[in-house]
Design a protein around this motif. Structure first.
Motif, short mmCIF file in Angstrom:
data_model
loop_
_atom_site.label_atom_id
_atom_site.label_comp_id
_atom_site.label_asym_id
_atom_site.label_seq_id
_atom_site.Cartn_x
_atom_site.Cartn_y
_atom_site.Cartn_z
N PHE A 35 0.84 -1.21 0.00
CA PHE A 35 0.00 0.00 0.00
C PHE A 35 0.87 1.26 0.00
O PHE A 35 1.45 1.63 1.02
CB PHE A 35 -0.91 0.01 1.23
CG PHE A 35 -2.18 -0.75 1.04
CD1 PHE A 35 -2.64 -1.10 -0.21
CD2 PHE A 35 -2.95 -1.12 2.13
CE1 PHE A 35 -3.81 -1.81 -0.39
CE2 PHE A 35 -4.14 -1.83 1.98
CZ PHE A 35 -4.57 -2.17 0.70
N VAL A 36 0.95 1.93 -1.13
CA VAL A 36 1.77 3.13 -1.23
C VAL A 36 1.14 4.08 -2.24
O VAL A 36 0.48 3.66 -3.21
CB VAL A 36 3.22 2.76 -1.66
CG1 VAL A 36 3.26 2.21 -3.06
CG2 VAL A 36 4.14 3.95 -1.53
N VAL A 162 -3.24 -1.99 12.20
CA VAL A 162 -3.77 -0.65 12.47
C VAL A 162 -3.96 0.13 11.17
O VAL A 162 -4.98 0.80 10.97
CB VAL A 162 -2.82 0.12 13.41
CG1 VAL A 162 -3.29 1.57 13.55
CG2 VAL A 162 -2.76 -0.55 14.77
N ALA A 163 -2.98 0.04 10.28
CA ALA A 163 -2.96 0.91 9.10
C ALA A 163 -3.85 0.45 7.95
O ALA A 163 -4.55 1.27 7.32
CB ALA A 163 -1.53 1.06 8.60
N PHE A 169 -10.44 1.88 3.86
CA PHE A 169 -11.65 2.69 4.06
C PHE A 169 -11.52 4.06 3.40
O PHE A 169 -12.40 4.49 2.65
CB PHE A 169 -11.94 2.87 5.55
CG PHE A 169 -13.07 3.82 5.84
CD1 PHE A 169 -14.39 3.43 5.66
CD2 PHE A 169 -12.80 5.12 6.26
CE1 PHE A 169 -15.43 4.33 5.89
CE2 PHE A 169 -13.83 6.01 6.51
CZ PHE A 169 -15.14 5.62 6.32
N LEU A 170 -10.41 4.75 3.66
CA LEU A 170 -10.24 6.10 3.12
C LEU A 170 -10.08 6.08 1.61
O LEU A 170 -10.56 6.99 0.92
CB LEU A 170 -9.02 6.77 3.77
CG LEU A 170 -9.21 7.19 5.24
CD1 LEU A 170 -7.89 7.65 5.84
CD2 LEU A 170 -10.26 8.29 5.35
N SER A 280 -0.17 9.19 6.19
CA SER A 280 0.68 8.60 7.23
C SER A 280 0.69 7.08 7.17
O SER A 280 1.75 6.45 7.16
CB SER A 280 0.21 9.06 8.61
OG SER A 280 0.29 10.47 8.74
N THR A 281 -0.49 6.49 7.12
CA THR A 281 -0.57 5.03 7.10
C THR A 281 0.03 4.47 5.82
O THR A 281 0.68 3.42 5.82
CB THR A 281 -2.04 4.56 7.22
OG1 THR A 281 -2.85 5.25 6.24
CG2 THR A 281 -2.59 4.86 8.60
#
Length: 423
Positions: A35-36, A162-163, A169-170, A280-281
């Protein structure tokens, strides 16, 4: 029963089977790595030349190809429990692999520094910190992101738990909001690019997002998989599932809003906090896994423990962020050049393990010869071919050249593939 040596995270030995992680834990670490933001930007690149249907198809096909490559190296690391650096000992020799191990971390450290500097820069802009504040933010980001790698695979797993839900979702929520603002799904499904591009070029964009790490760094994660089935499935979840999601979200947002950067789109909507969370995540999960892999490669190259090496890497990277590397074009050229030099490595490993060694490495020896000149010669020839041959995609060509050159030279030079314990 062996217990985990928390001092070295098995950087110089195989991961025992009783210390392997759950499928979900390994998948979280790998997917967090994948994820980037760059994948979202790649989606915008696809939207510039393809219809939405073409984008979906080429994204899935490209990530299926990446999964095949990732699975080949994942199976080796899972069966042996070894890092990518230690795996190179069998094909390049125990001493020879120490040199080969330097190339992967150089690329990783470069991108880690760029991502850390970029994150600190964006935080400074959002909070209006000024030049001095920006420098502090960049240094802090480089050090803090590395804390998770310093602790080890357990910290990376927690970070993923956590991330990843936040990123998913976002990403989906922002994409849906963008579609709503643009007039609905009909505008997306009926989209016609102004300057159509070829599917072959689009395929190379998708493959280019993760071909480097899918053929190298993934081994450092999948050595913790309990079995090869879970390792392969985990690799596919991160690439076909995770990477495809971000690319397609980036493409949809680009079509709807004219910008594939979901973080910037959120800022344009006035949603500062969600944009910071997404940014951030996104960067933290990738950078933490990035520098973790770097420390493992350097541990083999220097024959030292991971933690001391990692501490030095973080200090050097933190200082390098002050040069604002995201603005230095020659730095990107240098890293991209190295990105074309490394791919023959996994190609040589695939040929050695799957063909010449019949899918077996004796992990009690951690290598057979001190040096294997055929592997080094194959690497040099393959790199030259990568820069000479202009057809195809360089990283993919590198893997194929490495594979076939190593096999051909092994036959022509009549090397006896016997297991010789290192002196």
């Amino acid at each position: 029963m062996p217990t985990k040596n928390r001092a070295n995270d098995y950087e110089l030995t195989a991961v025992p089977f009783d210390q392997r992680k759950t499928f979900l834990g390994v998948t979280m670490v790998w997917t967090g790595f994948v994820f980037v933001i760059a994948s979202m930007v790649a989606g915008g690149g696809l939207a510039a030349g393809l219809t939405f249907k073409e984008i979906v198809w080429v994204t899935i096909l490209g990530n299926c190809f990446l999964t095949v490559v990732a699975s080949l190296i994942s199976v080796i690391s899972c069966k042996t429990g070894l890092t990518f650096a230690l795996i190179t000992r069998y094909s390049f020799g125990i001493k020879g692999s120490r040199i080969a191990s330097f190339f992967v971390p150089i690329v990783n450290i470069g991108w880690y520094t760029i991502q850390s500097a970029l994150y600190g820069h964006l935080i400074a802009q959002l909070l209006h910190l000024g030049p001095i504040g920006e420098g502090i933010a960049m240094i802090a980001s480089a050090i803090l992101m590395g804390v998770f790698a310093l602790i080890g695979i357990d910290a990376l797993t927690v970070l993923g738990y956590v991330a990843i839900p936040n990123i998913i979702f976002l990403s989906i929520a922002t994409t849906m909001k963008s579609v709503q603002l643009s007039g609905g799904w009909s505008s997306i499904s009926q989209y016609i690019p102004a300057s159509p591009t070829t599917l072959g070029y689009a395929f190379s964009i998708v493959v280019g997002t993760w071909i480097f790490s899918a053929s190298t760094c993934i081994a450092d994660i999948m050595r913790y998989a309990k079995n090869t089935k879970e390792a392969v499935l985990s690799a596919g979840c991160g690439l076909v599932g995770g990477n495809s999601l971000l690319i397609i979200c980036g493409a949809i947002t680009s079509i709807a809003m004219g910008d594939s950067d979901l973080t910037k789109v959120l800022l344009d909507m006035g949603l500062v906090i969600p944009s910071i969370i997404l940014m951030s995540t996104n960067i933290w999960t990738t950078n933490a896994a990035n520098v973790y892999s770097t420390s493992l490669n350097l541990a083999n190259a220097l024959n030292k423990g991971k933690k001391g090496i990692l501490a030095v890497v973080l200090i050097v990277s933190a200082l390098l962020t002050l040069t604002k590397p995201y603005n230095i074009g020659i730095f990107f050229v240098f890293l991209n050049t190295l990105g074309n030099i490394v791919p023959p490595l996994p190609g040589i490993i695939f040929a050695d393990y799957y063909v010449l060694k019949h899918r077996y490495y004796d992990t009690s020896k951690l290598g057979y010869d001190d040096w294997n000149y055929i592997a080094w010669l194959s690497w040099v020839v393959s790199v030259l071919l990568v820069f000479v041959v202009k057809v195809g995609f360089p990283p993919v060509n590198g893997i194929l050249f490495g594979f076939f050159t190593y096999l051909l030279l092994s036959v022509l030079l009549k090397r006896k593939h016997t297991y010789i314990q290192s002196r």
